[in-house]
Design a protein around this motif. Structure first.
Motif, PDB file in Angstrom:
ATOM      1  N   GLU A   1      65.346 -59.399 -54.215  1.00 57.20           N
ATOM      2  CA  GLU A   1      66.125 -60.027 -53.144  1.00 57.20           C
ATOM      3  C   GLU A   1      65.275 -60.875 -52.216  1.00 57.20           C
ATOM      4  O   GLU A   1      65.794 -61.465 -51.262  1.00 57.20           O
ATOM      5  CB  GLU A   1      66.849 -58.952 -52.343  1.00 57.20           C
TER       6      GLU A   1
ATOM      7  N   ARG B   1      79.470 -50.839 -55.171  1.00 61.87           N
ATOM      8  CA  ARG B   1      80.882 -51.238 -55.158  1.00 61.87           C
ATOM      9  C   ARG B   1      81.793 -50.044 -55.405  1.00 61.87           C
ATOM     10  O   ARG B   1      82.685 -49.745 -54.618  1.00 61.87           O
ATOM     11  CB  ARG B   1      81.125 -52.327 -56.213  1.00 61.87           C
TER      12      ARG B   1
ATOM     13  N   ALA C   1      74.399 -52.209 -58.377  1.00 63.38           N
ATOM     14  CA  ALA C   1      75.556 -52.959 -57.868  1.00 63.38           C
ATOM     15  C   ALA C   1      76.845 -52.164 -58.115  1.00 63.38           C
ATOM     16  O   ALA C   1      77.750 -52.148 -57.276  1.00 63.38           O
ATOM     17  CB  ALA C   1      75.622 -54.319 -58.555  1.00 63.38           C
ATOM     18  N   GLU C   2      76.894 -51.461 -59.256  1.00 66.40           N
ATOM     19  CA  GLU C   2      78.106 -50.686 -59.606  1.00 66.40           C
ATOM     20  C   GLU C   2      78.306 -49.537 -58.610  1.00 66.40           C
ATOM     21  O   GLU C   2      79.420 -49.261 -58.172  1.00 66.40           O
ATOM     22  CB  GLU C   2      77.992 -50.100 -61.021  1.00 66.40           C
TER      23      GLU C   2
ATOM     24  N   SER D   1      82.434 -54.209 -51.154  1.00 63.79           N
ATOM     25  CA  SER D   1      82.970 -55.068 -52.217  1.00 63.79           C
ATOM     26  C   SER D   1      82.214 -56.382 -52.392  1.00 63.79           C
ATOM     27  O   SER D   1      82.304 -57.014 -53.433  1.00 63.79           O
ATOM     28  CB  SER D   1      84.458 -55.332 -51.982  1.00 63.79           C
ATOM     29  N   ARG D   2      81.467 -56.818 -51.363  1.00 64.35           N
ATOM     30  CA  ARG D   2      80.748 -58.083 -51.580  1.00 64.35           C
ATOM     31  C   ARG D   2      79.538 -57.845 -52.492  1.00 64.35           C
ATOM     32  O   ARG D   2      79.045 -56.715 -52.593  1.00 64.35           O
ATOM     33  CB  ARG D   2      80.334 -58.725 -50.266  1.00 64.35           C
ATOM     34  N   PRO D   3      79.062 -58.908 -53.154  1.00 63.12           N
ATOM     35  CA  PRO D   3      77.948 -58.731 -54.088  1.00 63.12           C
ATOM     36  C   PRO D   3      76.720 -58.132 -53.400  1.00 63.12           C
ATOM     37  O   PRO D   3      76.480 -58.392 -52.220  1.00 63.12           O
ATOM     38  CB  PRO D   3      77.659 -60.164 -54.552  1.00 63.12           C
ATOM     39  N   LEU D   4      75.976 -57.329 -54.143  1.00 63.75           N
ATOM     40  CA  LEU D   4      74.821 -56.613 -53.597  1.00 63.75           C
ATOM     41  C   LEU D   4      73.872 -57.557 -52.853  1.00 63.75           C
ATOM     42  O   LEU D   4      73.428 -57.279 -51.741  1.00 63.75           O
ATOM     43  CB  LEU D   4      74.099 -55.902 -54.736  1.00 63.75           C
ATOM     44  N   GLU D   5      73.599 -58.698 -53.467  1.00 66.73           N
ATOM     45  CA  GLU D   5      72.646 -59.636 -52.866  1.00 66.73           C
ATOM     46  C   GLU D   5      73.143 -60.153 -51.516  1.00 66.73           C
ATOM     47  O   GLU D   5      72.372 -60.319 -50.573  1.00 66.73           O
ATOM     48  CB  GLU D   5      72.397 -60.797 -53.839  1.00 66.73           C
ATOM     49  N   GLU D   6      74.446 -60.366 -51.444  1.00 68.23           N
ATOM     50  CA  GLU D   6      75.028 -60.841 -50.183  1.00 68.23           C
ATOM     51  C   GLU D   6      74.939 -59.744 -49.124  1.00 68.23           C
ATOM     52  O   GLU D   6      74.672 -60.016 -47.949  1.00 68.23           O
ATOM     53  CB  GLU D   6      76.493 -61.175 -50.463  1.00 68.23           C
ATOM     54  N   GLN D   7      75.166 -58.508 -49.540  1.00 71.67           N
ATOM     55  CA  GLN D   7      75.070 -57.363 -48.632  1.00 71.67           C
ATOM     56  C   GLN D   7      73.644 -57.263 -48.070  1.00 71.67           C
ATOM     57  O   GLN D   7      73.436 -57.100 -46.872  1.00 71.67           O
ATOM     58  CB  GLN D   7      75.450 -56.072 -49.389  1.00 71.67           C
TER      59      GLN D   7
END
Ligand code: C5P
Length: 236
Positions: A165, A131, A127-128, A137-143
């Motif tokens: 996921e 981003r 995730a780091e 910028s959106r959370p990894l899971e949302e991406q």
């Protein structure tokens, strides 16, 4: 159960690949040819594998303009791969044109259309990194979930994603959408460079359709023993 296991043939030579196929073919369903083997052995080698009866997932992760990926897809169909993929970040048009080109070519050749998957976020990425380095910028899971929806809308058969996921992809894309999960690490194997890992059993319980397993099998001193152990773990 063995049909769900795809072994990543991440080796340099056709000879090494053939040796792994011979050792593991009774314990797994298919073999994945990725960038390492493909760029050493080329398309003719892929064709030889297919002609010898090996189910091949051609993992070249196309990411280019729609016309280029569509024409490349036609070549993949000609090689007889049963599965191939594109990067979902290439966008809806790129994915839709690629899927259409594959269907058309398969119809012309009178063969089955290969399954087309979208790669959402590489399982090696944290995730780091997503981003801080890539600027998402959106959370990894949302991406991941949002890209999976885009794959569905574009007419793809499924996605490549981390097992973690799976629940959110299932919720967004339904049960008929294929989820292929790399980053599989049995409790008895090392993590290597993968970040978002799961054990084979976890991935299966979460609802993965296929598990891609590389180094835990291919780098093992006794790959066949490890494959048997993996199958036992999945069936147990
Ligand atoms: O050795 P390991 O089990 O980590 O191999 C995983 C395989 O899956 C590699 O061939 C890698 O290229 C591939 N892959 C991945 N993550 C993705 C897509 C493919 O690790 N998102």
């Amino acid at each position: 159960m063995r049909e769900k296991i795809i072994v990543a043939l991440d080796v340099d030579t056709e000879q090494e690949a053939l040796a792994l196929v011979a050792t593991l073919r009774d314990y797994v369903g298919a073999f994945k040819v990725g960038l390492q083997l493909y760029n050493n052995g080329g398309p003719a080698m892929v064709k030889r594998l297919v002609d010898a009866g090996t189910k091949v997932f051609l993992d070249l992760k196309f990411h280019d303009i729609p016309n280029t990926t569509a024409r490349a897809a036609e070549a993949v169909v000609g090689l007889g791969a049963f599965m191939f993929n594109v990067h979902a970040t290439g966008g809806r048009k790129m994915m839709a044109e690629t899927a259409l080109a594959a269907r058309k070519r398969a119809a012309e050749l009178g063969i089955a259309v290969p399954l087309l998957l979208g790669v959402t976020v590489l399982t090696s990425m944290s995730a780091e990194e997503l981003r801080g380095e890539v600027g998402i910028s959106r959370p990894l899971e949302e991406q991941v979930t949002s890209l999976a929806r885009l794959c569905l809308v574009a007419g793809l058969d499924g996605v490549v994603a981390s097992a973690r996921e799976i629940p959110s992809i299932r919720a967004a894309c339904g049960n008929d959408f294929l989820i292929v999960t790399p980053g599989i690490r049995p409790a008895w194997a090392a993590g290597d460079d993968q970040n978002r890992v799961a054990t084979p059993k976890e991935a299966l319980q979460l609802g993965a359709d296929y598990l891609v397993v590389g180094r835990p099998l291919t780098a093992a001193a006794q790959p066949q023993e490890m494959a048997k152990r993996l199958l036992l773990e999945l069936e147990g």
